[in-house]
Design a protein around this motif. Structure first.
Motif, PDB file in Angstrom:
ATOM      1  N   PRO A  64      14.630   8.248   2.636  1.00 24.38           N
ATOM      2  CA  PRO A  64      14.799   7.196   1.612  1.00 24.38           C
ATOM      3  C   PRO A  64      13.608   6.249   1.531  1.00 24.38           C
ATOM      4  CG  PRO A  64      16.830   7.484   2.866  1.00 24.38           C
ATOM      5  CD  PRO A  64      15.783   8.285   3.564  1.00 24.38           C
ATOM      6  N   LEU A  65      12.987   5.950   2.686  1.00 27.90           N
ATOM      7  CA  LEU A  65      11.789   5.095   2.667  1.00 27.90           C
ATOM      8  C   LEU A  65      10.642   5.814   1.974  1.00 27.90           C
ATOM      9  CD1 LEU A  65      11.932   3.747   6.343  1.00 27.90           C
ATOM     10  CD2 LEU A  65      12.750   2.610   4.271  1.00 27.90           C
ATOM     11  N   TYR A  66      10.530   7.096   2.232  1.00 29.89           N
ATOM     12  CA  TYR A  66       9.522   7.932   1.559  1.00 29.89           C
ATOM     13  C   TYR A  66       9.749   7.922   0.049  1.00 29.89           C
ATOM     14  CZ  TYR A  66       7.337  12.373   0.132  1.00 29.89           C
ATOM     15  OH  TYR A  66       6.613  13.345  -0.506  1.00 29.89           O
ATOM     16  N   THR A  67      11.019   8.038  -0.353  1.00 33.20           N
ATOM     17  CA  THR A  67      11.361   8.008  -1.787  1.00 33.20           C
ATOM     18  C   THR A  67      10.995   6.664  -2.405  1.00 33.20           C
ATOM     19  OG1 THR A  67      13.162   9.595  -1.476  1.00 33.20           O
ATOM     20  CG2 THR A  67      13.255   8.187  -3.432  1.00 33.20           C
ATOM     21  N   ASP A  68      11.338   5.568  -1.715  1.00 34.49           N
ATOM     22  CA  ASP A  68      11.044   4.228  -2.252  1.00 34.49           C
ATOM     23  C   ASP A  68       9.539   4.021  -2.413  1.00 34.49           C
ATOM     24  OD1 ASP A  68      13.706   3.601  -2.368  1.00 34.49           O
ATOM     25  OD2 ASP A  68      13.732   2.493  -0.475  1.00 34.49           O
ATOM     26  N   SER A  69       8.751   4.504  -1.456  1.00 35.09           N
ATOM     27  CA  SER A  69       7.294   4.316  -1.551  1.00 35.09           C
ATOM     28  C   SER A  69       6.744   5.067  -2.759  1.00 35.09           C
ATOM     29  CB  SER A  69       6.613   4.796  -0.266  1.00 35.09           C
ATOM     30  OG  SER A  69       6.773   6.196  -0.086  1.00 35.09           O
ATOM     31  N   ILE A  70       7.302   6.234  -3.066  1.00 34.50           N
ATOM     32  CA  ILE A  70       6.853   6.991  -4.244  1.00 34.50           C
ATOM     33  C   ILE A  70       7.232   6.262  -5.522  1.00 34.50           C
ATOM     34  CG2 ILE A  70       7.224   9.120  -5.545  1.00 34.50           C
ATOM     35  CD1 ILE A  70       7.453  10.563  -2.860  1.00 34.50           C
ATOM     36  N   LEU A  71       8.460   5.772  -5.601  1.00 35.44           N
ATOM     37  CA  LEU A  71       8.902   5.072  -6.811  1.00 35.44           C
ATOM     38  C   LEU A  71       8.106   3.785  -7.012  1.00 35.44           C
ATOM     39  CD1 LEU A  71      12.777   5.587  -6.559  1.00 35.44           C
ATOM     40  CD2 LEU A  71      11.106   6.930  -7.845  1.00 35.44           C
ATOM     41  N   ASN A  72       7.822   3.075  -5.931  1.00 31.76           N
ATOM     42  CA  ASN A  72       7.026   1.849  -6.046  1.00 31.76           C
ATOM     43  C   ASN A  72       5.591   2.160  -6.443  1.00 31.76           C
ATOM     44  OD1 ASN A  72       9.005  -0.082  -5.402  1.00 31.76           O
ATOM     45  ND2 ASN A  72       8.766   0.305  -3.215  1.00 31.76           N
ATOM     46  N   TYR A  73       5.056   3.241  -5.906  1.00 30.36           N
ATOM     47  CA  TYR A  73       3.693   3.632  -6.284  1.00 30.36           C
ATOM     48  C   TYR A  73       3.627   4.004  -7.760  1.00 30.36           C
ATOM     49  CZ  TYR A  73      -0.693   6.238  -6.423  1.00 30.36           C
ATOM     50  OH  TYR A  73      -1.945   6.686  -6.747  1.00 30.36           O
ATOM     51  N   ASN A  74       4.630   4.730  -8.243  1.00 29.52           N
ATOM     52  CA  ASN A  74       4.658   5.078  -9.664  1.00 29.52           C
ATOM     53  C   ASN A  74       4.823   3.838 -10.532  1.00 29.52           C
ATOM     54  OD1 ASN A  74       4.283   7.745  -9.132  1.00 29.52           O
ATOM     55  ND2 ASN A  74       6.399   8.361  -9.428  1.00 29.52           N
ATOM     56  N   ALA A  75       5.616   2.872 -10.065  1.00 30.53           N
ATOM     57  CA  ALA A  75       5.752   1.618 -10.825  1.00 30.53           C
ATOM     58  C   ALA A  75       4.400   0.912 -10.935  1.00 30.53           C
ATOM     59  CB  ALA A  75       6.773   0.706 -10.147  1.00 30.53           C
ATOM     60  N   PHE A  76       3.620   0.975  -9.866  1.00 32.86           N
ATOM     61  CA  PHE A  76       2.267   0.412  -9.914  1.00 32.86           C
ATOM     62  C   PHE A  76       1.413   1.159 -10.935  1.00 32.86           C
ATOM     63  CE2 PHE A  76      -2.088   1.200  -8.364  1.00 32.86           C
ATOM     64  CZ  PHE A  76      -2.614  -0.079  -8.497  1.00 32.86           C
ATOM     65  N   LEU A  77       1.508   2.493 -10.950  1.00 34.31           N
ATOM     66  CA  LEU A  77       0.739   3.282 -11.916  1.00 34.31           C
ATOM     67  C   LEU A  77       1.143   2.943 -13.345  1.00 34.31           C
ATOM     68  CD1 LEU A  77       0.706   6.865 -10.315  1.00 34.31           C
ATOM     69  CD2 LEU A  77      -1.106   5.163 -10.295  1.00 34.31           C
ATOM     70  N   GLU A  82       0.858  -1.185   0.000  1.00 34.11           N
ATOM     71  CA  GLU A  82       0.000   0.000   0.000  1.00 34.11           C
ATOM     72  C   GLU A  82       0.900   1.243   0.000  1.00 34.11           C
ATOM     73  OE1 GLU A  82      -2.515  -0.398   3.365  1.00 34.11           O
ATOM     74  OE2 GLU A  82      -3.516  -2.206   2.614  1.00 34.11           O
ATOM     75  N   TYR A  83       1.491   1.499  -1.178  1.00 30.82           N
ATOM     76  CA  TYR A  83       2.548   2.508  -1.243  1.00 30.82           C
ATOM     77  C   TYR A  83       2.013   3.928  -1.078  1.00 30.82           C
ATOM     78  CZ  TYR A  83       5.124  -1.490  -2.998  1.00 30.82           C
ATOM     79  OH  TYR A  83       5.698  -2.720  -3.130  1.00 30.82           O
ATOM     80  N   GLN A  84       0.796   4.184  -1.519  1.00 29.28           N
ATOM     81  CA  GLN A  84       0.252   5.528  -1.381  1.00 29.28           C
ATOM     82  C   GLN A  84       0.057   5.871   0.097  1.00 29.28           C
ATOM     83  OE1 GLN A  84      -3.463   6.168  -3.431  1.00 29.28           O
ATOM     84  NE2 GLN A  84      -3.032   8.335  -3.733  1.00 29.28           N
ATOM     85  N   SER A  85      -0.486   4.926   0.861  1.00 28.45           N
ATOM     86  CA  SER A  85      -0.633   5.149   2.295  1.00 28.45           C
ATOM     87  C   SER A  85       0.729   5.238   2.975  1.00 28.45           C
ATOM     88  CB  SER A  85      -1.452   4.011   2.916  1.00 28.45           C
ATOM     89  OG  SER A  85      -2.752   3.970   2.370  1.00 28.45           O
ATOM     90  N   ALA A  86       1.683   4.448   2.468  1.00 27.08           N
ATOM     91  CA  ALA A  86       3.019   4.446   3.067  1.00 27.08           C
ATOM     92  C   ALA A  86       3.681   5.810   2.929  1.00 27.08           C
ATOM     93  CB  ALA A  86       3.880   3.369   2.407  1.00 27.08           C
ATOM     94  N   MET A  87       3.600   6.419   1.747  1.00 27.23           N
ATOM     95  CA  MET A  87       4.298   7.700   1.577  1.00 27.23           C
ATOM     96  C   MET A  87       3.627   8.796   2.412  1.00 27.23           C
ATOM     97  SD  MET A  87       3.451   8.540  -2.404  1.00 27.23           S
ATOM     98  CE  MET A  87       1.796   8.715  -3.055  1.00 27.23           C
ATOM     99  N   VAL A  88       2.310   8.709   2.627  1.00 28.42           N
ATOM    100  CA  VAL A  88       1.643   9.684   3.500  1.00 28.42           C
ATOM    101  C   VAL A  88       2.141   9.518   4.932  1.00 28.42           C
ATOM    102  CG1 VAL A  88      -0.575  10.367   4.470  1.00 28.42           C
ATOM    103  CG2 VAL A  88      -0.389   9.871   2.037  1.00 28.42           C
ATOM    104  N   SER A  89       2.267   8.268   5.387  1.00 24.87           N
ATOM    105  CA  SER A  89       2.744   8.021   6.753  1.00 24.87           C
ATOM    106  C   SER A  89       4.177   8.488   6.935  1.00 24.87           C
ATOM    107  CB  SER A  89       2.633   6.525   7.082  1.00 24.87           C
ATOM    108  OG  SER A  89       1.289   6.098   7.069  1.00 24.87           O
TER     109      SER A  89
END
Length: 679
Positions: A431-444, A393-400
């Protein structure tokens, strides 16, 4: 053919009697014997008919010898005697045989009728079975459609629930941040008197530097023990004590009028300061009204003190609150050295009184337990982000993760000594915030291609970069290299996606021209904030995406013209005119030209100019690319059917096959030369 059962004459070739249903045998061969009674063929050599029992006629014997003649005469005499004795019996046998034959014929007819009815029943049952199967199939299709609709409704409901849940979490997060902000304001208010002490001391200094009239020396107003005087007033807005000489609160700047008075009898007496001497030449100038000088210095001091105090309070209380995608305003150092103008001396020069800067206190050291307690809220958000990231759940992860970072910075803003500890926390979380964004974009990127995916990925990256820039401006160490790299390559990523998707259409045996045009329209309609097109501009005619856009547009125009003609909305003459008018817009596509020629010739319209342009393009492709285009509808050796010629393809070879298109050089030749034919 005569029925052996009922003697009804039936048409030649009939297999059953039209009257009784008796099965009819084929006509006997030439020379075959036929029963005189029932008409059925007799078995060669048989003495009786197998159908009715009638004796069969016998062949005439050859001429007998004298001996045989005598023997036959004797036998005949004996036979005559026997015949005369058994003739009645033979007639009864014949009648019985006939009835038996009729019975068998009736039974056969009944059997055949039963078979016919059985066949009809079987046909009826087969029809009912097929009808039942068809009904079952339609019912299954209906149920499948209902199930698909139900699943689609559930999917939409799930998406709506997820959206509402995200909004709820966002609202909770906003409420939490608002609570933190208010708590920080309360903490700042509690700490504000410490800052006010500095300005109170400055005001005391202003009062101590007043000159005594007529002495020429700077004396300090002597004050004895303070007796119970007028009631002390306090600011209605912030509760700070007020000086009746001032018109505004030194803490919050609110007007003093209407403040609540409180008895100040217990206020301790101020210490008696030392007297500072001034040069003797100032004695003559000290004859001015001391109260006027004192008031001037006080007013100037008040103005300067209030301005500085307002700045400090703003920096302490009005802490910027950062959400994902916004830039924080850096917080200035709240320790300032303030210079305040003092009273004018007798020579007209300004005597400046500078408040001494408070000594910087040593940085407070915190134990691990204290830091853990202080940053507990941010750490809890960090754990939530890691849990969401592990669950995909990368979108929720980057918000957290972003909320955790904001929590750390809020603590450091409230207590500067926590800055280094907060920086260490942020260095781990970003870096965790960055990874969650990149993973979310990969999902998109893996979803069905549309412009909304690009916009969502772009906005997510822009917000993250702005967030990181805000942290950097406040002195935190964050690395935004990966985010910046993906943002810089986002246009190239989506250009390649649209190119690949369009090329995939043309590999299908039957591909949808409408779908291709919809895809290219979607790509073109993606825009930036300034209104420019993100992926391509139509002015760049040699851009591979523009080539595909024009090709899809050409097919869309052709199909619309064909449909309008079929529906009677457009005449062939009007269709030809319409297609000719859009030739520049579709980059002089040969298929559009060809349709315009066909419609024009059918309608009797002069389309010779377009035909000449079409021929010129054919000759150019033949002479430069060795491509021979035919309108026959099929490929034939070195000839290519124009309907299977990909006009848009990107290549610069001279190969002749159904996947090659017009080279860039030839497209330039077409754009330069074909317009002259169409004028």
């Amino acid at each position: 053919m005569r029925c052996p059962s009922c003697n009804t004459e039936n048409p030649a070739g009939a297999k059953f009697c039209a009257k009784c249903g008796h099965k009819l045998e084929a006509a006997p061969a030439a020379g075959a014997k036929i029963c005189a009674n029932c008409g059925n063929p007799l078995t060669p050599g048989a003495k009786f008919c197998k159908f009715c029992g009638t004796p069969a006629p016998q062949d005439a014997p050859a001429t007998p010898s004298v001996t045989e003649t005598v023997a036959e005469t004797v036998s005949a005499a004996a036979a005559g005697a026997v015949s005369s004795r058994f003739t009645p019996v033979d007639a009864a046998a014949e009648e019985a045989a006939r009835k038996e034959a009729e019975k068998k014929a009736a039974e056969e007819a009944a059997r055949l009728e039963a078979e016919r009815k059985a066949a009809e029943e079987a046909a009826r049952l087969e029809a009912e079975r097929k009808a039942a199967e068809e009904a079952a199939r339609k019912e299954a299709e209906r149920k499948a459609a209902e199930e698909a609709a139900r699943l689609e409704a559930e999917r939409k409901a799930a998406e709506e629930a997820a959206r509402l849940e995200a909004e709820r979490k966002a609202a909770e997060e906003a409420a939490r941040l608002e609570a933190e902000r208010k708590a920080a304001e309360e903490a700042a208010k509690a700490a504000a008197p410490k800052a006010d002490d500095r300005y109170a001391r400055a005001e005391a200094r202003f009062q101590q530097t007043e000159e005594t009239p007529g002495t020429g020396e700077a004396n300090v107003k002597q004050e004895g023990p303070v007796s119970a005087g007028p009631a002390q007033a306090y600011c209605k807005k912030c509760g700070a004590p007020l000086d009746p000489k001032f018109q505004f609160c030194m803490k919050c700047g609110a007007p003093i009028s209407g403040a609540a008075p409180v008895n100040d009898a217990d206020k301790p007496a101020e210490p008696t300061p030392k007297v500072s001497a001034k040069p003797a030449k100032e004695k003559k100038e000290s004859s001015k009204d001391p109260s006027q000088k004192s008031n001037t210095g006080i007013i100037i001091g008040i103005i300067a003190g209030v301005a500085v105090l307002a700045l400090v309070v703003a920096l302490v209380i009005l802490k910027p609150w950062q959400t994902v995608g916004t830039t924080d305003t850096p917080v200035a150092d709240n320790t300032q050295e303030t210079t305040v103008a003092g009273p004018l001396d007798t020579t007209g020069s300004t005597v400046s009184t500078e408040t001494a800067a408070e000594e910087t206190a040593p940085a407070k050291e915190y134990s691990e337990a204290e830091l853990s307690a202080i940053f507990s809220e941010g750490d809890a958000l960090l754990n939530d982000g890691q849990t969401n990231a592990n669950a995909g759940e990368y979108q929720s992860a980057m918000v957290s993760f972003a909320s955790a970072i904001n929590s750390y910075t809020a603590k450091a803003d409230a207590e500067p000594d926590l800055k280094s500890a907060a920086d260490a926390k942020i260095a781990t979380v970003f870096p965790l915030y960055t990874d969650s964004i990149l993973n979310y974009n990969a999902f998109l990127f893996g979803q069905y291609l549309n412009g909304g995916l690009y916009v969502q990925a772009r906005n997510t990256l822009d917000e993250a970069l702005a967030f990181g820039a805000g942290l950097q401006s406040k002195g935190y160490s964050v690395d935004m290299t990966q985010l910046q790299d993906q943002r810089n390559s986002l246009v190239a990523i989506f250009r390649e996606k649209y190119m690949t998707a369009f090329n995939e259409f043309t590999t299908r045996e039957n591909w949808s021209r409408d779908e291709a045009w919809s895809l290219m329209e979607d790509a073109y309609n993606i825009t930036e904030a300034d209104g420019s097109h993100s992926l391509f501009e139509l002015s760049d005619l040699d851009d591979p995406l523009v080539r595909r856009y024009h090709y899809a547009y050409a097919y869309s125009i052709r199909k619309n013209a064909e449909k309008s003609i079929a529906e009677g909305v457009l005449s062939e003459a009007d269709a030809a005119s319409q297609l000719i008018s859009v030739l520049p817009a579709c980059d002089y596509n040969m298929l559009v030209m060809y349709d315009a020629i066909i419609y024009g010739e059918r309608a009797g319209v002069d389309v010779s100019a377009v035909a000449n342009a079409f021929t010129a393009m054919q000759n150019q492709l033949l002479s430069t690319q060795n491509i021979s285009l035919t309108t026959a509808g099929t490929n034939n050796g070195s000839f290519l059917d124009i309907n299977h010629f990909w006009y848009f393809n990107d290549f610069n070879s001279g190969l002749t096959d159904e996947f090659n298109g017009v080279t860039t050089d030839n497209m330039h030749w077409i754009r330069e030369n074909i317009p002259a034919y169409l004028q």
